[in-house]
Scaffold this motif. Structure first.
Motif, PDB file in Angstrom:
ATOM      1  N   ARG A   1       2.051  -0.466  -7.060  1.00 55.69           N
ATOM      2  CA  ARG A   1       2.166  -0.953  -5.341  1.00 55.69           C
ATOM      3  C   ARG A   1       3.329   0.463  -4.328  1.00 55.69           C
ATOM      4  O   ARG A   1       3.924   0.033  -3.710  1.00 55.69           O
TER       5      ARG A   1
ATOM      6  N   GLY B   1      -0.613   7.146   1.186  1.00 58.25           N
ATOM      7  CA  GLY B   1      -1.250   6.337   2.004  1.00 58.25           C
ATOM      8  C   GLY B   1      -1.983   5.052   1.940  1.00 58.25           C
ATOM      9  O   GLY B   1      -2.157   4.088   2.649  1.00 58.25           O
ATOM     10  N   TRP B   2      -2.910   5.064   0.642  1.00 55.69           N
ATOM     11  CA  TRP B   2      -3.461   4.171  -0.034  1.00 55.69           C
ATOM     12  C   TRP B   2      -2.337   2.824  -0.168  1.00 55.69           C
ATOM     13  O   TRP B   2      -3.253   2.059   0.168  1.00 55.69           O
ATOM     14  N   THR B   3      -1.438   3.114  -1.125  1.00 61.83           N
ATOM     15  CA  THR B   3      -1.113   1.680  -1.574  1.00 61.83           C
ATOM     16  C   THR B   3      -0.106   1.215  -0.047  1.00 61.83           C
ATOM     17  O   THR B   3       0.395   0.672  -0.433  1.00 61.83           O
TER      18      THR B   3
ATOM     19  N   GLY C   1      -1.641   0.016   2.067  1.00 62.52           N
ATOM     20  CA  GLY C   1      -2.632  -1.012   2.700  1.00 62.52           C
ATOM     21  C   GLY C   1      -3.104  -2.092   1.498  1.00 62.52           C
ATOM     22  O   GLY C   1      -3.885  -2.676   1.515  1.00 62.52           O
ATOM     23  N   ARG C   2      -3.693  -1.307   0.614  1.00 63.50           N
ATOM     24  CA  ARG C   2      -4.341  -1.697  -0.903  1.00 63.50           C
ATOM     25  C   ARG C   2      -3.115  -1.404  -2.230  1.00 63.50           C
ATOM     26  O   ARG C   2      -2.730  -0.337  -1.979  1.00 63.50           O
ATOM     27  N   ASP C   3      -4.145  -2.484  -2.864  1.00 61.91           N
ATOM     28  CA  ASP C   3      -3.536  -2.120  -4.414  1.00 61.91           C
ATOM     29  C   ASP C   3      -4.486  -1.192  -4.611  1.00 61.91           C
ATOM     30  O   ASP C   3      -5.318  -1.073  -4.468  1.00 61.91           O
TER      31      ASP C   3
ATOM     32  N   ALA D   1      -4.833   6.847   6.992  1.00 64.96           N
ATOM     33  CA  ALA D   1      -4.183   5.673   6.582  1.00 64.96           C
ATOM     34  C   ALA D   1      -3.689   4.025   7.584  1.00 64.96           C
ATOM     35  O   ALA D   1      -4.740   3.056   7.014  1.00 64.96           O
TER      36      ALA D   1
ATOM     37  N   GLY E   1      -9.103  -3.364  -3.924  1.00 64.72           N
ATOM     38  CA  GLY E   1      -7.544  -2.931  -3.075  1.00 64.72           C
ATOM     39  C   GLY E   1      -6.610  -4.029  -2.548  1.00 64.72           C
ATOM     40  O   GLY E   1      -5.985  -4.181  -2.280  1.00 64.72           O
TER      41      GLY E   1
END
Ligand code: SF4
Lengths: 482, 244
Positions: free
Chosen positions: A445, A453-455, A457-459, B185, B220
């Motif tokens: 997280r 950038g990934w974490t 909004g997403r797990d 993002a 995710g």
């Protein structure tokens, strides 16, 4: 083309509207936070999409028409210099004057000078992407000449001191109460009790524009097409305001990107079917105006055609990239683009927004000046399927990304990844090491940049016990033993 | 039939179930699956991020590892799209004409799983049993690059016990786009939010697709939302035979 010296020049800096002052992600940030804007955009693009889809479905030969449009454009690009020379000859024979402008500076100077010579301090304008591209309005204003946009949406943008955000619907980001406020604030002689009822707004604009049409002697237009064999120029529109500009004034100055030429009159039949169905979802556009030079006693008595390069030769010089010049500015790619739908046109920083803008702007300015634009796409391909002349925008994006300057850290990472992926044993070891790293860390997280950038909004997915490769090897061993 | 499996780097490393399911499914249908250990990655991430030169050895690797097989399968519409449409370009751009030709040839023998089943093996009923409410997301590259059309749906409709529910705005991108999800993002997350709302509106318990990459993204997002919906690769559903 007469000015071509073997070194294709890109559009100059400091003039016109092809470069934003922020990168795409920075500019998109503001739009993404504006819920009203996103609602306006979603509603407008969904409406145009469904109307367009309906009228396209009526044509059994749509795919053949697309193929024809694409082939015609490829032919035009293959012999652009000859076609332009032919166009110049025909326009001159018909009493027009042709000017060649290498870039925005030259084009602005030519038009400003032509207007000055008429003695007028005001021009009426037909909606034109080319004049926005070169910042003509700003140049005219600097010379003491007032440009008045006559396309309703362009007028809204001009009066609102705003920038267009869509090729076809420049005020797509505005709703009607915002438009009423703009009219009240900036339209000369407007009724202060104006309501936001669309017919009332249209009537107010009509009254203002009628007065302007009747009292202005110079018009500046763009062109959708120019026919080389006859020297005919064509403008297609929905409102009829353009036709007034094209017919009422004494002097008409048309600024046209030099890719807009088509060889013959018959070629128009393909594009006049493709364009309205793709753009406004109409079977045919309500007004198609065509003119050839001047006709004594009828219409403008002075006609000037400014052929604009501004980076187009540079685009043409790239055999892969040149198909961006096939664009007929229908805006279908904008209306189907999931990125455009969420960020709006201003995020692209150029008069050309959406998927075609993401390729065309960097091509015209040189990729380094618009390096974030080729990345403003998830490469979903919806634009390619929608484009009436079959421009392969996803492949163009990939082509431009390959030329974009890369951040140093990213380049190092990509090189390292490629190195590893070309060595299967080391690669398999790294797969296992990655797993250990993750087991040691927290449940994904909050990764460090550039992965943050990934974490945001997403797990991250939970890591598997075993890679496929290891499973396969173990299974093979077990089978052998058995 | 002897079928070479290209597992893809992502499935190999993070989603081995998709590749294992592909093996189980094809073996159940009576075929021999081969997994050449020298394989790694198709190079799509490099090409799509603007590193064609770096992708060249990976193209060469793919061609040499799989060049000897008549039929190659990958559980990924996206990688198959890249192999078919980008490998030749990467090789040609590097001036390697021979490689470009071989890449095109190997690409024409590389199939996405649903294509292999329907077009090459001629089966739509693979004998699967999967008693769940499922919605299918047609990933952009399956749909518009590899053009698998409705083949995944045809396969899913023949799965016993499976209740297939339509996904609203199914053909809109989920916002993944490889490095797009990192470079843009925020925009990517906004696209994902709409995709997730669509999935939740169906009441499905499972969202499936032909690409682990998009499923990783959607999964995710679902996990971050605390949603009780699982993402499962198409191959896993088609390989499932468990009794109720
Ligand atoms: S690129 Fe194609 S779809 Fe987009 S505006 Fe141009 S012609 Fe229309």
């Amino acid at each position: 083309m007469t000015t071509f010296l073997g070194m294709p020049a890109t559009a100059p800096r400091g003039v016109g509207q092809l470069r934003g002052d922020r990168t795409f992600p920075q500019a998109a940030h503001a739009a993404l936070g504006d819920a009203q804007l996103r609602r306006n955009l979603r509603h407008a693009t969904a409406t145009i999409r469904s109307r367009s889809g309906r009228v396209i479905a009526e044509l059994p030969d749509w795919q053949q028409l697309r193929a024809a449009g694409s082939a015609l454009k490829a032919d035009v690009m293959a012999r652009l210099p000859q076609l332009l020379q032919q166009l110049e000859a025909r326009v001159s024979e018909a009493g027009g004057v042709v000017h060649w402008a290498a870039d925005a500076h030259e084009a602005n100077a030519i038009v400003t000078d032509l207007v000055r010579r008429t003695g007028s301090d005001r021009v009426i304008k037909v909606k034109s992407m080319a004049t926005q591209e070169i910042g003509l309005n700003e140049a005219l204003e600097a010379a003491g000449i007032t440009p008045v946009e006559t396309d309703l949406a362009e007028l809204i943008v001009q009066l609102g001191d705003d920038r267009p955000s869509h090729i076809l619907v420049p005020a797509i980001h505005r709703n009607r109460s915002e438009i009423r406020d703009i009219f009240r604030r900036s339209m000369p002689g407007v009724d202060p009790d104006l309501t936001d009822d669309p017919p009332v707004l249209a009537a107010a604009a009509r009254k203002y524009l009628r007065e302007t049409f009747l009292s202005t002697t110079v018009a500046v237009s763009g062109a959708n097409f120019a026919v080389a064999e006859t020297g005919t120029l064509a403008v297609v529109e929905s409102e009829g305001n353009g036709r007034m500009c094209l017919t009422l004034p004494d002097t008409l100055i048309t600024v046209m990107g030099l890719e807009k030429v088509v060889p013959t009159w018959a070629d128009l039949e393909v594009f006049l079917q493709l364009l309205p169905r793709s753009s406004t979802g109409e079977r045919m556009n309500p007004y198609t105006s065509m003119w050839t030079g001047v006709t004594p006693g009828d219409g403008p008595q002075n006609f000037h055609l400014v052929l604009l390069d501004n980076g187009r030769s540079a685009v043409l010089a790239d055999p892969v990239g040149r198909q961006a010049l096939h664009c007929i500015r229908c805006s279908a790619c904008l209306n189907v683009c999931p990125v455009y739908e969420r960020t709006g046109g201003h995020a692209y920083g150029s008069v050309y927004p959406g998927p075609i803008g993401a390729v065309l702007s960097p091509q015209l300015t040189g990729v380094a000046d618009n390096a974030s634009l080729p990345y403003a796409s998830s490469l979903c391909g919806a634009c390619f399927d929608a484009c009436p002349v079959k421009i392969d925008i996803p492949s163009l994006l990939v082509h431009l990304r390959n030329r974009a300057p890369h951040p140093r850290a990213e380049r190092a990472m990509m090189r390292a990844a490629a190195y590893l992926m070309d060595r299967p044993r080391a690669y398999a070891r790294a797969q296992r090491a990655a797993k250990l790293a993750r087991i040691a860390g927290r449940r994904g997280r909050g990764l460090p940049p550039p992965l943050s950038g990934w974490t945001a909004g997403r797990d991250l997915p939970p890591l598997p016990e075993q890679t496929f490769r290891d499973w396969w090897a173990r299974r093979a061993r077990a089978a052998e033993e058995a | 039939m002897r079928i070479a499996l290209f597992a893809t780097c992502l499935a190999d490393t993070l989603f081995p179930e998709a590749a294992k399911a592909t093996v189980r499914l094809l073996e159940r249908l009576g075929h021999e699956v081969v997994f050449p250990l020298e394989q790694t990655c198709c190079g799509q991430m490099h090409v799509n991020t603007g590193y064609q030169r770096e992708a060249l050895p990976l193209v060469r690797r793919y061609v040499s590892v799989f060049g000897g097989f008549d039929v190659i399968v990958a559980p990924s519409g996206s990688c198959v799209g890249s192999i078919r449409h980008q490998h030749e370009t990467v090789a040609a751009r590097a001036g390697e004409r021979g490689l470009a030709e071989r890449a095109r040839d190997v690409g024409s023998r590389t199939y996405e799983l649903s294509e292999l089943l329907v077009d090459v093996l001629g089966v739509e009923d693979v004998g699967a049993y999967y008693p769940h409410r499922v919605t299918y997301h047609p990933t952009c590259h399956s749909l518009r690059t590899t053009r698998v059309g409705d083949k995944p749906l045809r396969l899913l409709r023949r799965v016993r016990g499976l209740q297939l529910v339509d996904l609203p705005a199914a053909e809109q991108c989920c916002g993944f786009g490889g490095t797009f999800a990192l470079k843009n993002a925020e925009t990517s997350t906004a696209m994902l939010a709409d995709k997730i709302s669509g999935i939740l509106s169906t009441g499905a318990r499972v969202c499936t697709a032909g690409d682990v990459s998009c499923l990783m993204h959607i999964g995710g997002g679902l996990s971050r939302r605390g949603a009780d919906v699982r993402t499962v690769h198409l191959a896993e559903i088609l390989a499932a035979t468990e009794a109720p």
